[in-house]
Design a protein around this motif. Structure first.
Motif, PDB file in Angstrom:
ATOM      1  N   TYR A 177      38.626 -60.051 -80.810  1.00  0.00           N
ATOM      2  CA  TYR A 177      38.957 -58.623 -80.964  1.00  0.00           C
ATOM      3  C   TYR A 177      39.265 -58.320 -82.430  1.00  0.00           C
ATOM      4  O   TYR A 177      38.861 -57.291 -82.970  1.00  0.00           O
ATOM      5  CB  TYR A 177      40.152 -58.271 -80.064  1.00  0.00           C
ATOM      6  CG  TYR A 177      40.455 -56.795 -80.019  1.00  0.00           C
ATOM      7  CD1 TYR A 177      39.595 -55.903 -79.375  1.00  0.00           C
ATOM      8  CD2 TYR A 177      41.607 -56.284 -80.614  1.00  0.00           C
ATOM      9  CE1 TYR A 177      39.867 -54.549 -79.333  1.00  0.00           C
ATOM     10  CE2 TYR A 177      41.896 -54.928 -80.573  1.00  0.00           C
ATOM     11  CZ  TYR A 177      41.014 -54.058 -79.929  1.00  0.00           C
ATOM     12  OH  TYR A 177      41.295 -52.714 -79.892  1.00  0.00           O
ATOM     13  N   GLN A 185      36.462 -55.326 -83.276  1.00  0.00           N
ATOM     14  CA  GLN A 185      36.984 -53.948 -83.374  1.00  0.00           C
ATOM     15  C   GLN A 185      37.874 -53.728 -84.592  1.00  0.00           C
ATOM     16  O   GLN A 185      37.790 -52.710 -85.268  1.00  0.00           O
ATOM     17  CB  GLN A 185      37.745 -53.562 -82.092  1.00  0.00           C
ATOM     18  CG  GLN A 185      36.871 -53.534 -80.853  1.00  0.00           C
ATOM     19  CD  GLN A 185      35.676 -52.605 -80.972  1.00  0.00           C
ATOM     20  OE1 GLN A 185      35.778 -51.511 -81.513  1.00  0.00           O
ATOM     21  NE2 GLN A 185      34.527 -53.050 -80.486  1.00  0.00           N
ATOM     22  N   GLN A 211      38.717 -44.882 -83.826  1.00  0.00           N
ATOM     23  CA  GLN A 211      38.642 -46.315 -83.539  1.00  0.00           C
ATOM     24  C   GLN A 211      39.869 -47.045 -84.096  1.00  0.00           C
ATOM     25  O   GLN A 211      40.502 -47.871 -83.418  1.00  0.00           O
ATOM     26  CB  GLN A 211      37.360 -46.891 -84.159  1.00  0.00           C
ATOM     27  CG  GLN A 211      37.202 -48.397 -83.906  1.00  0.00           C
ATOM     28  CD  GLN A 211      35.975 -48.978 -84.589  1.00  0.00           C
ATOM     29  OE1 GLN A 211      35.161 -48.247 -85.149  1.00  0.00           O
ATOM     30  NE2 GLN A 211      35.842 -50.291 -84.550  1.00  0.00           N
ATOM     31  N   LEU A 221      42.823 -46.321 -82.040  1.00  0.00           N
ATOM     32  CA  LEU A 221      42.767 -47.009 -80.747  1.00  0.00           C
ATOM     33  C   LEU A 221      43.100 -48.492 -80.902  1.00  0.00           C
ATOM     34  O   LEU A 221      43.820 -49.070 -80.071  1.00  0.00           O
ATOM     35  CB  LEU A 221      41.377 -46.812 -80.104  1.00  0.00           C
ATOM     36  CG  LEU A 221      41.143 -47.515 -78.758  1.00  0.00           C
ATOM     37  CD1 LEU A 221      42.235 -47.212 -77.739  1.00  0.00           C
ATOM     38  CD2 LEU A 221      39.776 -47.118 -78.183  1.00  0.00           C
ATOM     39  N   VAL A 222      42.586 -49.111 -81.956  1.00  0.00           N
ATOM     40  CA  VAL A 222      42.886 -50.531 -82.171  1.00  0.00           C
ATOM     41  C   VAL A 222      44.402 -50.723 -82.321  1.00  0.00           C
ATOM     42  O   VAL A 222      44.995 -51.613 -81.694  1.00  0.00           O
ATOM     43  CB  VAL A 222      42.142 -51.076 -83.410  1.00  0.00           C
ATOM     44  CG1 VAL A 222      42.672 -52.449 -83.802  1.00  0.00           C
ATOM     45  CG2 VAL A 222      40.645 -51.144 -83.156  1.00  0.00           C
ATOM     46  N   LYS A 282      46.699 -48.773 -81.179  1.00  0.00           N
ATOM     47  CA  LYS A 282      47.315 -48.486 -79.881  1.00  0.00           C
ATOM     48  C   LYS A 282      47.233 -49.726 -78.974  1.00  0.00           C
ATOM     49  O   LYS A 282      48.193 -50.081 -78.293  1.00  0.00           O
ATOM     50  CB  LYS A 282      46.621 -47.288 -79.222  1.00  0.00           C
ATOM     51  CG  LYS A 282      47.211 -46.937 -77.857  1.00  0.00           C
ATOM     52  CD  LYS A 282      46.502 -45.753 -77.218  1.00  0.00           C
ATOM     53  CE  LYS A 282      47.180 -45.324 -75.914  1.00  0.00           C
ATOM     54  NZ  LYS A 282      47.369 -46.389 -74.940  1.00  0.00           N
ATOM     55  N   VAL A 283      46.065 -50.374 -78.979  1.00  0.00           N
ATOM     56  CA  VAL A 283      45.898 -51.594 -78.174  1.00  0.00           C
ATOM     57  C   VAL A 283      46.907 -52.661 -78.628  1.00  0.00           C
ATOM     58  O   VAL A 283      47.581 -53.294 -77.806  1.00  0.00           O
ATOM     59  CB  VAL A 283      44.441 -52.114 -78.273  1.00  0.00           C
ATOM     60  CG1 VAL A 283      44.313 -53.530 -77.725  1.00  0.00           C
ATOM     61  CG2 VAL A 283      43.487 -51.163 -77.546  1.00  0.00           C
ATOM     62  N   LYS A 307      36.921 -45.989 -69.409  1.00  0.00           N
ATOM     63  CA  LYS A 307      38.159 -45.527 -70.038  1.00  0.00           C
ATOM     64  C   LYS A 307      39.198 -45.130 -68.981  1.00  0.00           C
ATOM     65  O   LYS A 307      40.241 -44.562 -69.319  1.00  0.00           O
ATOM     66  CB  LYS A 307      37.878 -44.330 -70.971  1.00  0.00           C
ATOM     67  CG  LYS A 307      36.792 -44.601 -72.022  1.00  0.00           C
ATOM     68  CD  LYS A 307      37.191 -45.648 -73.051  1.00  0.00           C
ATOM     69  CE  LYS A 307      36.046 -45.941 -74.031  1.00  0.00           C
ATOM     70  NZ  LYS A 307      36.351 -47.032 -74.976  1.00  0.00           N
ATOM     71  N   LEU A 326      41.348 -50.047 -68.037  1.00  0.00           N
ATOM     72  CA  LEU A 326      42.077 -50.312 -69.286  1.00  0.00           C
ATOM     73  C   LEU A 326      43.156 -51.378 -69.098  1.00  0.00           C
ATOM     74  O   LEU A 326      43.559 -52.033 -70.059  1.00  0.00           O
ATOM     75  CB  LEU A 326      42.688 -49.018 -69.847  1.00  0.00           C
ATOM     76  CG  LEU A 326      41.689 -47.953 -70.316  1.00  0.00           C
ATOM     77  CD1 LEU A 326      42.426 -46.727 -70.847  1.00  0.00           C
ATOM     78  CD2 LEU A 326      40.750 -48.495 -71.396  1.00  0.00           C
ATOM     79  N   ASN A 365      40.950 -54.310 -69.744  1.00  0.00           N
ATOM     80  CA  ASN A 365      40.323 -54.317 -71.064  1.00  0.00           C
ATOM     81  C   ASN A 365      40.844 -53.101 -71.821  1.00  0.00           C
ATOM     82  O   ASN A 365      40.293 -52.008 -71.717  1.00  0.00           O
ATOM     83  CB  ASN A 365      38.793 -54.256 -70.891  1.00  0.00           C
ATOM     84  CG  ASN A 365      38.066 -54.498 -72.199  1.00  0.00           C
ATOM     85  OD1 ASN A 365      38.436 -53.928 -73.228  1.00  0.00           O
ATOM     86  ND2 ASN A 365      37.061 -55.346 -72.190  1.00  0.00           N
ATOM     87  N   HIS A 418      40.846 -51.753 -74.665  1.00  0.00           N
ATOM     88  CA  HIS A 418      40.043 -50.909 -75.562  1.00  0.00           C
ATOM     89  C   HIS A 418      38.963 -50.155 -74.774  1.00  0.00           C
ATOM     90  O   HIS A 418      38.281 -49.296 -75.315  1.00  0.00           O
ATOM     91  CB  HIS A 418      39.395 -51.785 -76.645  1.00  0.00           C
ATOM     92  CG  HIS A 418      38.914 -51.035 -77.863  1.00  0.00           C
ATOM     93  ND1 HIS A 418      39.604 -51.003 -79.047  1.00  0.00           N
ATOM     94  CD2 HIS A 418      37.791 -50.287 -78.072  1.00  0.00           C
ATOM     95  CE1 HIS A 418      38.934 -50.272 -79.935  1.00  0.00           C
ATOM     96  NE2 HIS A 418      37.833 -49.829 -79.368  1.00  0.00           N
TER      97      HIS A 418
END
Lengths: 209, 209
Positions: A99, A103, A131, A134-135, A137-138, B38, B43, B46, B48
């Protein structure tokens, strides 16, 4: 052992890990970017002309996260900073390494490129920010429930992500490319990075030049 | 075992490998792209919202190349399509898997995006073509001297690159995004892909829908 590298997010990963493992090696640092990385002698080691490349005996190994894994398997036998193949957490370690290299590095590469060329294309710029957001956030959601990325200790997954994060923020702090409201949106990332900086030798390794 | 996937370059990798290994599993195929990826339930597996994700007992594993490696370690014990950790070629296998997931996927993603949005920015379009051309040059030069990416047999490194190559060409053949003069410039890539198609079960796996 010889490492060819540069002081970027990917380039610093093995430098940090070799420092934590207290392993002696020869370091060839390229300026970045550098036309030297596209010279024929180096393309024999790394045909795309990228850093880093590790040479250890007969092994010539490009790819920063493959190098971390090789060093873990070969020189971190007590698994101080990694999980062994026999442990199911090994696969989470792998998952975060991939990851990071996909990403996260992809977002990072776009941010630095678009900043460099002052890209005005609204669609691409917004897509990049989405993007990037989001990365983080993950990462933040995962770190809200876990002190480290994998299991109960700092591993090469943390090292890999922290090296990219440190480099990215060194390039964008105070510019328009900083993510707005980062501290409020992603507090667990900041707390995690503080914990990373407490790992013995990590801060020192960030100062290697 | 449950695989969540889609019929893209990354999505087809595990589908092919599970077919070659003759392993039974449940396949959930998303249309691509799909808002379903999504949704909250997915989620959780996964975060992302990407494909693929493999669920095997307690293990939830995103990242297409991490999945290939997990399947190799766990279900390809005789190393029919992979090299074990004890073999130095394991690291070349790793290196090509990372190269596939970084430079190749990055080029592929840009090509398909720029084609989709009909990007006019000359700098970005040229840069994308340069990267795309360089990746195929790296492949071609390697395959000029080696029948397979790693060692003397077809491995998950070939599988991973072939799946991306097949998907990419299915999307760009006959369009302006095809690399000019491909057959003359990269004959060893074409020969290698012909060899890949001879691997028993590979062609069948490309027809799974």
């Amino acid at each position: 052992m010889q490492l060819y590298s540069a002081l970027t997010g990917n380039g610093r990963k093995a430098i940090i890990y070799l420092h934590l493992l207290n392993i002696k090696y020869d370091l060839k640092l390229f300026p970045f970017p550098s036309p030297e990385m596209k010279e024929e002698w180096y393309l024999k080691l790394n045909p795309h002309g990228l850093i880093p490349t590790l040479v250890d005996g007969d092994l010539v190994l490009p790819e920063s996260n493959a190098i971390l894994q090789y060093l873990a398997d070969t020189y971190d036998k007590e698994n101080k900073y990694s999980y062994p193949h026999s442990d199911i957490r090994y696969w989470s370690q792998q998952r975060w390494l991939y990851y990071q290299s996909t990403q996260f590095c992809d977002a990072l590469g776009k941010i630095l490129l678009y900043k460099h060329i002052k890209l005005q294309d609204e669609f691409l710029v917004n897509r990049m920010f989405d993007q990037y957001d989001l990365v983080y956030k993950v990462f933040n959601d995962h770190l809200a429930e876990n002190k480290w990325f994998v299991g109960d200790k700092f591993t090469i997954a943390d090292l890999s992500i922290a090296s990219g994060h440190y480099f990215l923020w060194s390039q964008i702090k105070g510019t328009d490319y900083e993510l707005k409201d980062f501290a409020n949106k992603f507090p667990h990332v900041l707390k995690w990075f503080d914990n990373v900086l407490q790992i013995e030798g990590f801060k020192e390794a960030l100062e290697i030049k």
